[in-house]
Design a protein around this motif. Structure first.
Motif, PDB file in Angstrom:
ATOM      1  N   PRO A  68       0.750  -1.287  -0.005  1.00 54.17           N
ATOM      2  CA  PRO A  68      -0.028   0.035   0.019  1.00 54.17           C
ATOM      3  C   PRO A  68       0.916   1.191   0.061  1.00 54.17           C
ATOM      4  CG  PRO A  68      -0.864  -1.691   1.615  1.00 54.17           C
ATOM      5  CD  PRO A  68       0.505  -2.052   1.237  1.00 54.17           C
ATOM      6  N   ALA A  69       2.010   1.263   0.714  1.00 49.47           N
ATOM      7  CA  ALA A  69       2.727   2.429   1.028  1.00 49.47           C
ATOM      8  C   ALA A  69       3.496   2.972  -0.306  1.00 49.47           C
ATOM      9  CB  ALA A  69       3.489   2.371   2.089  1.00 49.47           C
ATOM     10  N   GLU A  70       3.794   1.975  -1.367  1.00 47.27           N
ATOM     11  CA  GLU A  70       4.689   2.171  -2.397  1.00 47.27           C
ATOM     12  C   GLU A  70       4.198   3.125  -3.310  1.00 47.27           C
ATOM     13  OE1 GLU A  70       7.781  -0.088  -5.447  1.00 47.27           O
ATOM     14  OE2 GLU A  70       6.036  -1.240  -4.303  1.00 47.27           O
ATOM     15  N   LYS A  71       2.728   3.256  -3.776  1.00 39.90           N
ATOM     16  CA  LYS A  71       2.349   4.113  -4.649  1.00 39.90           C
ATOM     17  C   LYS A  71       2.547   5.428  -4.142  1.00 39.90           C
ATOM     18  CE  LYS A  71      -0.971   1.131  -6.895  1.00 39.90           C
ATOM     19  NZ  LYS A  71      -2.422   0.518  -7.327  1.00 39.90           N
ATOM     20  N   SER A  72       2.158   5.602  -2.901  1.00 38.02           N
ATOM     21  CA  SER A  72       2.134   6.905  -2.243  1.00 38.02           C
ATOM     22  C   SER A  72       3.574   7.661  -2.267  1.00 38.02           C
ATOM     23  CB  SER A  72       1.729   6.904  -0.605  1.00 38.02           C
ATOM     24  OG  SER A  72       0.362   6.426  -0.626  1.00 38.02           O
ATOM     25  N   TYR A  73       4.423   6.523  -2.014  1.00 38.19           N
ATOM     26  CA  TYR A  73       5.838   6.942  -2.102  1.00 38.19           C
ATOM     27  C   TYR A  73       6.369   7.334  -3.466  1.00 38.19           C
ATOM     28  CZ  TYR A  73      10.849   7.188  -0.843  1.00 38.19           C
ATOM     29  OH  TYR A  73      12.146   7.527  -0.747  1.00 38.19           O
ATOM     30  N   SER A  93      11.123  19.265  -8.119  1.00 36.27           N
ATOM     31  CA  SER A  93      11.518  20.198  -7.209  1.00 36.27           C
ATOM     32  C   SER A  93      10.602  20.929  -6.512  1.00 36.27           C
ATOM     33  CB  SER A  93      12.334  21.309  -8.005  1.00 36.27           C
ATOM     34  OG  SER A  93      13.376  20.924  -8.483  1.00 36.27           O
ATOM     35  N   ASN A  94       9.346  20.165  -6.219  1.00 28.23           N
ATOM     36  CA  ASN A  94       8.193  20.543  -5.581  1.00 28.23           C
ATOM     37  C   ASN A  94       8.664  20.031  -4.134  1.00 28.23           C
ATOM     38  OD1 ASN A  94       5.717  21.530  -4.557  1.00 28.23           O
ATOM     39  ND2 ASN A  94       4.689  20.693  -6.009  1.00 28.23           N
ATOM     40  N   TYR A  95       9.308  20.458  -3.178  1.00 25.02           N
ATOM     41  CA  TYR A  95       9.959  20.170  -2.104  1.00 25.02           C
ATOM     42  C   TYR A  95       8.755  19.994  -1.002  1.00 25.02           C
ATOM     43  CZ  TYR A  95      14.299  20.349  -4.683  1.00 25.02           C
ATOM     44  OH  TYR A  95      15.318  20.355  -5.540  1.00 25.02           O
ATOM     45  N   GLU A  96       8.038  21.147  -0.794  1.00 26.37           N
ATOM     46  CA  GLU A  96       6.964  21.184   0.157  1.00 26.37           C
ATOM     47  C   GLU A  96       5.796  20.027   0.137  1.00 26.37           C
ATOM     48  OE1 GLU A  96       7.286  22.867   2.830  1.00 26.37           O
ATOM     49  OE2 GLU A  96       9.096  23.990   2.288  1.00 26.37           O
ATOM     50  N   ASP A  97       5.327  20.078  -1.251  1.00 30.67           N
ATOM     51  CA  ASP A  97       4.446  18.857  -1.424  1.00 30.67           C
ATOM     52  C   ASP A  97       4.988  17.389  -1.313  1.00 30.67           C
ATOM     53  OD1 ASP A  97       1.673  18.271  -2.827  1.00 30.67           O
ATOM     54  OD2 ASP A  97       3.157  17.179  -4.086  1.00 30.67           O
ATOM     55  N   ALA A  98       6.426  17.350  -1.696  1.00 29.38           N
ATOM     56  CA  ALA A  98       6.924  16.018  -1.421  1.00 29.38           C
ATOM     57  C   ALA A  98       7.140  15.747  -0.143  1.00 29.38           C
ATOM     58  CB  ALA A  98       8.553  15.905  -2.020  1.00 29.38           C
ATOM     59  N   ILE A  99       7.178  16.684   0.885  1.00 23.23           N
ATOM     60  CA  ILE A  99       7.602  16.491   2.353  1.00 23.23           C
ATOM     61  C   ILE A  99       6.061  16.193   2.873  1.00 23.23           C
ATOM     62  CG2 ILE A  99       7.655  17.783   4.625  1.00 23.23           C
ATOM     63  CD1 ILE A  99       9.974  19.068   3.119  1.00 23.23           C
ATOM     64  N   SER A 100       5.091  16.956   2.497  1.00 27.71           N
ATOM     65  CA  SER A 100       3.564  16.721   3.220  1.00 27.71           C
ATOM     66  C   SER A 100       3.389  14.961   2.656  1.00 27.71           C
ATOM     67  CB  SER A 100       2.584  17.709   2.254  1.00 27.71           C
ATOM     68  OG  SER A 100       1.446  17.401   2.687  1.00 27.71           O
ATOM     69  N   LYS A 101       3.575  14.698   1.331  1.00 29.62           N
ATOM     70  CA  LYS A 101       3.161  13.327   1.009  1.00 29.62           C
ATOM     71  C   LYS A 101       3.910  12.292   1.758  1.00 29.62           C
ATOM     72  CE  LYS A 101       1.461  14.545  -3.531  1.00 29.62           C
ATOM     73  NZ  LYS A 101       2.025  14.688  -5.079  1.00 29.62           N
ATOM     74  N   ALA A 125      13.685  10.436   3.821  1.00 22.33           N
ATOM     75  CA  ALA A 125      13.588  11.470   2.783  1.00 22.33           C
ATOM     76  C   ALA A 125      13.502  12.723   3.031  1.00 22.33           C
ATOM     77  CB  ALA A 125      12.630  10.877   1.625  1.00 22.33           C
ATOM     78  N   ILE A 126      12.428  12.993   3.969  1.00 18.40           N
ATOM     79  CA  ILE A 126      12.009  14.419   4.429  1.00 18.40           C
ATOM     80  C   ILE A 126      13.280  14.950   5.052  1.00 18.40           C
ATOM     81  CG2 ILE A 126      10.870  15.577   6.323  1.00 18.40           C
ATOM     82  CD1 ILE A 126       8.484  13.359   5.921  1.00 18.40           C
ATOM     83  N   GLY A 127      14.179  14.279   5.833  1.00 22.44           N
ATOM     84  CA  GLY A 127      15.287  14.841   6.456  1.00 22.44           C
ATOM     85  C   GLY A 127      16.154  15.027   5.318  1.00 22.44           C
ATOM     86  N   TYR A 128      16.433  14.346   4.411  1.00 20.12           N
ATOM     87  CA  TYR A 128      17.407  14.704   3.173  1.00 20.12           C
ATOM     88  C   TYR A 128      16.740  15.800   2.574  1.00 20.12           C
ATOM     89  CZ  TYR A 128      19.629  14.148  -1.200  1.00 20.12           C
ATOM     90  OH  TYR A 128      20.774  14.262  -2.184  1.00 20.12           O
ATOM     91  N   ILE A 129      15.549  15.991   2.374  1.00 17.48           N
ATOM     92  CA  ILE A 129      15.242  17.590   1.773  1.00 17.48           C
ATOM     93  C   ILE A 129      15.553  18.723   2.543  1.00 17.48           C
ATOM     94  CG2 ILE A 129      13.023  18.664   0.905  1.00 17.48           C
ATOM     95  CD1 ILE A 129      11.980  16.007   0.176  1.00 17.48           C
ATOM     96  N   TYR A 130      15.204  18.452   3.786  1.00 14.53           N
ATOM     97  CA  TYR A 130      15.371  19.781   4.594  1.00 14.53           C
ATOM     98  C   TYR A 130      16.900  19.914   4.741  1.00 14.53           C
ATOM     99  CZ  TYR A 130      10.741  20.346   6.892  1.00 14.53           C
ATOM    100  OH  TYR A 130       9.440  20.283   6.809  1.00 14.53           O
ATOM    101  N   GLU A 131      17.686  18.994   4.675  1.00 16.88           N
ATOM    102  CA  GLU A 131      19.125  19.078   4.917  1.00 16.88           C
ATOM    103  C   GLU A 131      19.905  19.547   3.453  1.00 16.88           C
ATOM    104  OE1 GLU A 131      23.437  16.338   5.792  1.00 16.88           O
ATOM    105  OE2 GLU A 131      21.337  15.590   5.834  1.00 16.88           O
ATOM    106  N   ASN A 132      19.630  19.013   2.261  1.00 19.53           N
ATOM    107  CA  ASN A 132      20.250  19.118   1.131  1.00 19.53           C
ATOM    108  C   ASN A 132      19.581  20.102   0.240  1.00 19.53           C
ATOM    109  OD1 ASN A 132      22.545  17.263   1.514  1.00 19.53           O
ATOM    110  ND2 ASN A 132      20.557  15.814   1.953  1.00 19.53           N
ATOM    111  N   LYS A 133      18.393  20.105   0.356  1.00 23.51           N
ATOM    112  CA  LYS A 133      17.519  21.047  -0.606  1.00 23.51           C
ATOM    113  C   LYS A 133      17.137  22.365  -0.174  1.00 23.51           C
ATOM    114  CE  LYS A 133      18.113  17.933  -3.870  1.00 23.51           C
ATOM    115  NZ  LYS A 133      19.059  18.257  -4.999  1.00 23.51           N
ATOM    116  N   LEU A 134      16.753  22.368   1.014  1.00 26.57           N
ATOM    117  CA  LEU A 134      16.239  23.560   1.708  1.00 26.57           C
ATOM    118  C   LEU A 134      16.946  24.443   2.737  1.00 26.57           C
ATOM    119  CD1 LEU A 134      12.397  22.420   2.403  1.00 26.57           C
ATOM    120  CD2 LEU A 134      13.360  23.675   0.399  1.00 26.57           C
ATOM    121  N   SER A 135      18.099  23.424   3.217  1.00 25.70           N
ATOM    122  CA  SER A 135      19.140  23.942   3.997  1.00 25.70           C
ATOM    123  C   SER A 135      18.437  24.349   5.251  1.00 25.70           C
ATOM    124  CB  SER A 135      19.994  25.220   3.256  1.00 25.70           C
ATOM    125  OG  SER A 135      20.405  24.852   2.124  1.00 25.70           O
TER     126      SER A 135
END
Length: 712
Positions: free
Chosen positions: A562-567, A577-585, A605-615
């Motif tokens: 079940p979780a794979e499709k959402s992922y 590059s829609n990082y906020e939407d990716a974090i929400s999902k 993945a959320i931590g990765y986005i905050y660290e490497n994409k949003l600083s």
């Protein structure tokens, strides 16, 4: 005093004059040529004389000192690995190169020029500067000096091997061997063969190395070197598990002229081979012969180690332990003492499960003179034991907390016992008298202290304590199963983990591990029932397909998780590059499927986005903290543990820095305020004095006026 001669005979006088004329007229050219030649030869001899005593002699002397020291410390002539040289040797070799470089600069015509090139090349080789060494040996070969043509070729081959030009190096050495055979040059032949055998052994090309050993033994007349080669041949056969051939080679050592160490080691290896072949009686008989020979007295500790091994292999654990303890005590400063400590640690850990004492002996091995293999193994064992002791300590702590939460009297009793213990220790310390001489304490502590810890009232609920106990029991069960090889203990702690927390997030993994335990026990009914339970109830967990394989059932297709499709949708947003939407999902996946492996993956993945994409490092750290807390055994949590620890340290350092800066600022403000206040006081003091003086004058004036009025 002048000797006076009588008048010369006329005929004799005439003969003398004729001889004189012949010398001065006919042979004057020959005389000049002889004198010139003698002058030139004497100049060359004088040049060599000054070169030798001013430069080459000192360089050669220093190099011979280095060679003597290296030979003294060389245990195995077939060791190919680079040796670490001391600073003293480095200094001497540097001086050698300095002195020979002056010969290259000022004495190129000297007969010592080739000698200087040769020792310079060897000096660079010893210092592991192989490119420089190769150039010197090539320069030497270019001189076409018959004394150095062949040996320079050997050293060129040695340098090529060190520079990883393996095929060229071996071909060069093979060529040198063929020439050496024809010219009967023993020095070049030995050096070339030793180099090839060493290199092939190091590269684990044991069959080729064995072939080279056999070839060398056929052509060599050096019995001492042949004995060492036969011993190396035995070692190579052991590497290939050719025990019979190895025994034959070790027996062959006695046919030559072995040094004392090679002679003993070959006999000891034969005893070891008998032991491996199951001929323990024959092995023990040979070991006792070595023990009875007084000339091997210096090596008896190694004989005792083998006797201890035989006892252990026979199941005489007590006798083996006793033997090792005796070696550990008698030869504590020697290599054998360190090896004995390792075996003691193994027996205590694996046979007696006394991990506290085992810890001490493994620590002893690490700091001993035992070979690297034993020290490295002891270090690995130490890591496992420390894990066990840490987990065990945690369980004791949680168990105590659980008792305190459910039994107030227990907390009070332990508190009273602790206070009494502190008073007793204080009293004993007062009574202690300082000894006149300091007593050496053992470096290793084997036994834990029985001193009670100060009771601390728990600040969390009983359910939380049970949850922590369950997690630790799961980790301990894994340790027993995978590293301590105690499946019964693993099964107990798996069951205990589920008993303490039936909702343990690792439940499917625990059930699968228990299934494996029952399968190994031959109880397929219990194993299959556990696998079926996992298959039916944990479709979203990756372990489900492992259970499917055990049951020969169809694997759950990845698309149905079940979780794979959402992922995948969240991943798509990330790629856009829609990082906020990716974090929400991703956060929704974590909330909706907390037992799925995608929950941990999503947090990562959320931590990765905050660290490497949003600083946003603080946000990333908060997410990583949740990942580490809820899924600490996942691969994703393991990836960020070091990073998270570093961040926490940095954060603490920043907080400490801010606190320090704030305190400094406050102190500065206080200091400034005090300075201002002091300044104000100083400014007001003169004014205050003036004011008082005016008041005093007015009082005096008023008093005078009053007096005048009274007089009237």
């Amino acid at each position: 005093m002048q000797l006076e001669l009588g008048p010369m005979n006329p005929e004799l006088k005439l003969y003398r004059n004729q001889i004189g004329d012949m010398i001065t007229k006919k042979n004057i050219k020959i005389t000049v040529a002889i004198i010139s030649t003698l002058f030139l030869v004497s100049c060359g001899i004088w040049g060599d004389f000054t070169t030798y005593f001013n430069r080459y002699y000192n360089a050669e002397k220093l190099f011979e000192e280095v060679q003597t020291e290296l030979n003294k410390n060389q245990k195995n002539i077939f060791n190919y690995q680079d040796k670490k040289i001391t600073s003293q040797i480095k200094s001497k070799l540097k001086k050698v190169v300095e002195k020979t470089s002056k010969i290259f600069q000022f004495n190129k015509e000297s007969s010592y020029f080739p000698d200087a090139l040769f020792i310079t090349g060897k000096a660079f080789y010893i210092q592991q500067e192989y490119s420089k060494a190769l150039r010197k040996f090539q320069e030497l070969a270019a001189l076409n000096n018959e004394d150095y043509n062949l040996i320079s070729l050997v050293w060129i081959g040695k340098c090529q091997l060190k520079l990883r030009d393996f095929d060229t190096g071996l071909n060069t050495l093979d060529k040198a061997i063929e020439i050496a055979k024809k010219e009967e040059d023993d020095e070049a032949l030995q050096e070339a063969f030793i180099s090839e055998i060493s290199f092939l052994s190091y590269r684990e090309k044991y069959a080729d190395a064995i072939n080279k050993c056999n070839l060398f033994l056929k052509v060599s007349d050096d019995d001492e070197l042949n004995a060492k080669t036969a011993y190396q041949l035995g070692q190579l056969n052991l590497k290939m598990d050719n025990l019979e051939q190895a025994a034959k080679a070790f027996t062959q050592v006695d046919n030559y002229s072995p040094d004392f160490t090679t002679e003993f080691n070959s006999k000891l290896e034969i005893a070891k081979i008998y032991k491996k072949l199951g001929k323990t009686g024959k092995s023990l008989e040979l070991l006792k012969q070595l023990k009875n020979a007084n000339r091997y007295k210096d090596y008896w500790d190694f004989v005792d180690l083998e006797i201890g091994q035989i006892y252990y292999n026979k199941g005489n654990i007590k006798d083996a332990l006793s033997e090792y303890l005796r070696i550990d005590t008698t030869y504590s400063k020697k290599e054998s003492g360190g090896i004995a400590s390792y075996f003691i640690g193994n027996i205590l850990a694996n046979d007696y499960h006394d991990y506290d004492s085992a810890l001490g002996y493994f620590q002893k091995t690490i700091s001993s003179k035992a070979p690297f293999e034993y020290r490295n193994n002891a270090s690995n064992e130490l890591v496992v034991i420390k894990k066990y002791l840490k987990m065990n300590s945690k369980l004791d702590k949680y168990y105590t907390q659980l008792i305190y939460l459910t039994n107030e009297d227990a907390f009070m009793q332990d508190s009273i016992a602790y206070e009494e213990s502190v008073k007793k220790d204080t009293l004993n310390n007062k009574k202690k008298i300082k000894p006149k001489e300091s007593i050496k304490k053992p470096k290793v502590k084997f036994v834990k202290s029985n001193k009670p810890a100060k009771p601390i009232r728990p600040k969390i609920s009983a359910d939380s304590v049970l949850s922590l106990m369950s997690n630790t029991e799961f980790d301990l069960a894994n340790l027993f199963l995978t590293e301590l090889n105690l499946p019964d203990s693993a099964s107990y702690y798996y069951s205990k983990s589920l008993e303490d927390n039936p909702n343990n997030p690792d439940k499917p993994q625990i059930l699968f591990a228990m299934g494996g335990y029952f399968l190994n026990k031959g109880d397929t009914l219990k194993a299959d029932s556990l696998y079926e339970y996992i298959y039916d109830n944990y479709k979203g967990n990756e372990i489900v397909n492992q259970a499917a394989k055990k049951l020969n059932l169809p694997e759950i297709a990845k698309e149905t998780v079940p979780a794979e499709k959402s992922y995948l949708k969240a991943e798509s947003s990330f790629l856009d590059s829609n990082y906020e939407d990716a974090i929400s999902k991703l956060y929704n996946i974590y909330r909706k499927y907390p037992k799925s492996t995608y929950a941990a993956k999503s947090l990562y993945a959320i931590g990765y986005i905050y660290e490497n994409k949003l600083s946003k490092m603080d946000s990333a750290a908060a997410v990583y903290d949740s990942l580490n807390k809820h899924f600490r055994n996942s691969d994703y949590a393991k990836k960020i543990k070091a990073k998270l620890l570093f961040y926490r340290k940095e954060q603490k350092a920043r907080e400490d820095s801010i606190k320090a800066a704030l305190k400094a600022s406050q102190d500065s403000v206080k200091a400034s305020l005090k300075t201002v206040q002091d300044s104000v006081k100083q400014l007001h003091r003169p004014a205050l004095k003036d004011s008082l003086k005016v008041k005093e004058d007015l009082k005096i004036e008023k008093h005078k006026n009053l007096k005048k009025q009274l007089e009237k």
